[in-house]
Design a protein around this motif. Structure first.
Motif, PDB file in Angstrom:
ATOM      1  N   TYR A 173     -11.329   4.654  -1.823  1.00  0.00           N
ATOM      2  CA  TYR A 173     -10.774   4.137  -0.869  1.00  0.00           C
ATOM      3  C   TYR A 173      -9.834   5.295  -0.286  1.00  0.00           C
ATOM      4  N   ILE A 174      -9.708   5.214   1.227  1.00  0.00           N
ATOM      5  CA  ILE A 174      -8.586   6.059   1.975  1.00  0.00           C
ATOM      6  C   ILE A 174      -8.009   5.246   2.693  1.00  0.00           C
ATOM      7  N   LYS A 202      -1.636   1.511 -10.295  1.00  0.00           N
ATOM      8  CA  LYS A 202      -0.196   1.210  -9.436  1.00  0.00           C
ATOM      9  C   LYS A 202      -0.244   0.068  -9.151  1.00  0.00           C
ATOM     10  N   GLY A 203      -0.960  -0.820  -9.390  1.00  0.00           N
ATOM     11  CA  GLY A 203      -0.483  -2.413  -9.111  1.00  0.00           C
ATOM     12  C   GLY A 203      -1.318  -2.843  -7.897  1.00  0.00           C
ATOM     13  N   LEU A 204      -2.320  -2.160  -7.584  1.00  0.00           N
ATOM     14  CA  LEU A 204      -3.054  -2.916  -6.399  1.00  0.00           C
ATOM     15  C   LEU A 204      -4.348  -3.115  -7.040  1.00  0.00           C
ATOM     16  N   GLY A 205      -4.537  -4.655  -7.106  1.00  0.00           N
ATOM     17  CA  GLY A 205      -5.779  -5.132  -7.666  1.00  0.00           C
ATOM     18  C   GLY A 205      -6.772  -5.444  -6.654  1.00  0.00           C
ATOM     19  N   ILE A 263       0.907  -1.281   0.161  1.00  0.00           N
ATOM     20  CA  ILE A 263      -0.048   0.141   0.135  1.00  0.00           C
ATOM     21  C   ILE A 263       0.859   1.179  -0.029  1.00  0.00           C
ATOM     22  N   SER A 264       1.853   1.300   0.801  1.00  0.00           N
ATOM     23  CA  SER A 264       2.959   2.615   0.937  1.00  0.00           C
ATOM     24  C   SER A 264       3.685   2.833  -0.502  1.00  0.00           C
ATOM     25  N   THR A 265       3.778   1.805  -1.148  1.00  0.00           N
ATOM     26  CA  THR A 265       4.678   2.073  -2.319  1.00  0.00           C
ATOM     27  C   THR A 265       3.904   2.136  -3.404  1.00  0.00           C
ATOM     28  N   ASP A 276      -0.550   9.784  -5.314  1.00  0.00           N
ATOM     29  CA  ASP A 276      -0.134  10.886  -4.664  1.00  0.00           C
ATOM     30  C   ASP A 276      -1.650  11.901  -4.269  1.00  0.00           C
ATOM     31  N   THR A 277      -2.654  11.191  -3.888  1.00  0.00           N
ATOM     32  CA  THR A 277      -3.849  11.866  -3.325  1.00  0.00           C
ATOM     33  C   THR A 277      -4.279  11.257  -1.968  1.00  0.00           C
TER      34      THR A 277
END
Length: 344
Positions: free
Chosen positions: A52-53, A28-31, A10-12, A16-17
């Protein structure tokens, strides 16, 4: 997936929002699988479908910022035909709605089915004139379309209870809402539904109230039949001018609402508090009585009524009088509190 590995992912991969959409995260690669696991483990909060947040970002925000984040989440994948209205528009205009709920309000030219809008949205159908729609730059990149300040006041007045509607109206006036235009909504017959509610709000609003608490206190005083309070009463003291939220000159009573630091992100500095207390001491020595109420008092109106009415009913000569030196019969100096010529 292990917790540490998920944290690192998640961090990587977080964009930038503050709010991220499913599309943004997929790029970004988060499925979906990683997102589902992150929500279940409490690392992410799903604000609405596709938005999401990070949990720590959510927890760092103030309660009123949460409402803006919900609007941002909706705006991230909303139709451009929607216009934010009612309490949501008030927030975007910089007002601070009170007791208005957490739903996102939008107005569209048609009457949408609630199921298609989402559980977090209250959709209002209605035609808006071009001059009733403005574009604002929010805290996120894409501009938002909202109802004008005046139309926002009218919509809130039509649909809310009196107290929260007046809270918004007071703040809108302070932000430049045109009173003539507000009155024209009623006089011209442009609105028909809820017009009696609107009239009550327009009659009750007052730009001199500087916070949610002051507005609520003002309305409570009126409800209790406590009249003639001067808003933002200024009194000169040897240490400078003191301004009270409410005041009555003749009985020398000042009523202060002490709740700004709780509702807004504002807290007086130690120096400001020290100087204010010094001026208060001068006022008390001059025969003034200062009453302070807080948020909890507003839910106990009988306490406010007792505090204020008992102070107002006292005669000026019953108040604390300045001590002056007097010579006793034996020639020694004594002290006595006397009534001044002006009744203090």
């Amino acid at each position: 997936m292990q917790s540490r590995k998920l944290d690192a992912l998640i961090s990587t991969h977080w964009p930038d929002t503050v709010i991220a959409t499913t599309t943004d995260l997929a790029r970004k690669g988060l499925g979906d699988r990683a997102l589902t696991q992150a929500v279940r483990s409490g690392k992410l909060i799903r604000l609405r479908r596709g938005a999401y947040i990070r949990t720590h970002d959510w927890r760092q925000r103030k309660p009123w910022e949460h409402e803006l984040l919900r609007i941002q989440a909706h705006h991230s994948n909303a139709s451009r035909r929607s216009v934010y209205s009612h309490a949501s528009a008030a927030l975007l205009h910089g007002c601070s709605p009170w007791n208005s709920g957490s739903s996102v309000h939008v107005t569209t030219p048609f009457s949408p089915a609630q199921a298609s809008s989402g559980d977090d949205v209250i959709a209002h159908g209605g035609l808006l004139e071009p001059w009733e729609i403005v574009e604002l730059q929010a805290t996120w990149p894409r501009p938002v379309r909202v109802t004008s300040l005046e139309r926002t006041v009218i919509d809130c007045a039509r649909t809310m209870d009196l107290e929260p509607a007046v809270v918004i109206a007071d703040q809108a006036l302070r932000r430049g809402a045109d009173q003539g235009l507000l009155q024209d909504y009623v006089d011209s017959g442009r609105i028909t539904r809820g017009v009696r509610r609107v009239r009550r709000v327009l009659e009750a609003m007052d730009a001199r109230s500087e916070s949610v608490g002051e507005t609520r206190t003002r309305l409570l005083l009126r409800k209790l039949g406590i009249q003639d309070a001067i808003l933002q009463l200024s009194v000169d003291t040897p240490l400078g001018q003191y301004r009270g939220d409410f005041g009555w000159k003749d009985p020398r009573v000042i009523l202060e609402f002490d709740g700004r630091a709780k509702y807004f992100d504002y807290a007086p500095t130690d120096e400001v508090i020290f100087n204010e207390r010094r001026r208060e001491k001068e006022l008390v020595e001059a025969g003034w009585e200062i009453i302070r109420i807080e948020w909890d008092h507003l839910s106990r109106p009988w306490d406010v009524e007792r505090k204020v009415k008992s102070a107002l009913e006292r005669r000026p000569y019953e108040r604390r009088k300045p001590a002056v030196p007097l010579l006793g019969s034996n020639g020694t100096a004594g002290w006595q509190r006397v009534r001044r010529a002006d009744g203090a």
